[in-house]
Design a protein around this motif. Structure first.
Motif, short mmCIF file in Angstrom:
data_model
loop_
_atom_site.label_atom_id
_atom_site.label_comp_id
_atom_site.label_asym_id
_atom_site.label_seq_id
_atom_site.Cartn_x
_atom_site.Cartn_y
_atom_site.Cartn_z
N CYS A 109 0.84 -1.21 0.00
CA CYS A 109 0.00 0.00 0.00
C CYS A 109 0.87 1.26 0.00
O CYS A 109 1.72 1.44 0.89
N HIS A 111 -0.11 4.33 0.43
CA HIS A 111 -0.53 5.24 1.51
C HIS A 111 0.19 4.88 2.81
O HIS A 111 0.76 5.74 3.48
N CYS A 112 0.20 3.59 3.14
CA CYS A 112 0.87 3.14 4.37
C CYS A 112 2.38 3.26 4.24
O CYS A 112 3.07 3.52 5.22
N CYS A 135 -6.20 -2.64 1.41
CA CYS A 135 -5.12 -2.60 2.40
C CYS A 135 -5.70 -2.95 3.77
O CYS A 135 -6.60 -2.26 4.24
N GLU A 137 -4.42 -2.50 6.52
CA GLU A 137 -3.99 -1.50 7.50
C GLU A 137 -4.86 -0.24 7.45
O GLU A 137 -5.44 0.15 8.45
N CYS A 138 -4.95 0.39 6.26
CA CYS A 138 -5.67 1.68 6.17
C CYS A 138 -7.01 1.54 5.47
O CYS A 138 -7.75 2.51 5.35
ZN LIG Z 1 -2.66 1.12 3.54
#
Ligand SMILES: [Zn+2]
Length: 160
Positions: A109, A111-112, A135, A137-138
């Motif tokens: 990802c 973004h992460c 993702c 995570e986000c």
């Molecule tokens: Zn992410």
């Protein structure tokens, strides 16, 4: 209360002890003794306050050092990834040792990645004719590739 008032109280306690030790006047001595217990209480309170402060500073330092080692690990890892555009145009990262003409082992990802986290994208439900990734995570979603119209899992709107 701060460290300076702690020093001042300690000095007052020392003076009171001197008065008691000299013991010249009974009235002075008993006043000093009363005053002394008051100062000691103040010093104990200050001590409690300082130890609480010390404890929270220790925790902050520990957290910072954890963050620091996480970032160090990420930096040592960073050269192994390259920016990658999926066939559908989403920006991700892929492990560098994967040749460009092969399907990457996984997408990370973007973004992460900016937050020093390498989060592997996972397949998601198809959306608007695209294979999707998400993702964990986000929770961002990424278009991976257009689903071919001939795909047996997808009715071909132009067939009839
Ligand atoms: Zn992410």
């Amino acid at each position: 209360m701060d460290l300076m008032s702690g020093v001042a109280i300690t000095k007052q306690i020392y003076d009171l002890l001197q008065t008691i030790k000299e013991g010249r006047d009974q009235k002075l001595v008993s006043d000093a003794a009363g005053n002394l217990s008051e100062k000691i209480t103040a010093l104990q309170m200050l001590n409690t306050e300082l130890s609480g402060f010390y404890h929270s500073e220790c925790q902050k330092t520990m957290k910072l050092s954890q963050e620091n080692s996480k970032i160090k690990m990420f930096i040592s890892n960073i050269e192994h990834y390259a920016l990658h555009k999926t066939p559908a145009g989403s920006i991700t990262y892929i492990p560098k040792d994967t040749p460009d003409n092969e399907v990457p082992l996984y997408y990370a990802c973007a973004h992460c990645y900016q937050k020093a986290i390498v989060s592997m994208l996972q397949p998601d439900k198809r959306d608007s004719g695209f294979h999707m990734l998400y993702c964990p995570e986000c929770k961002n979603k990424f278009k991976q590739s257009l689903i071919p119209l001939k795909s047996p899992n997808m009715p071909n709107p132009f067939r009839y």
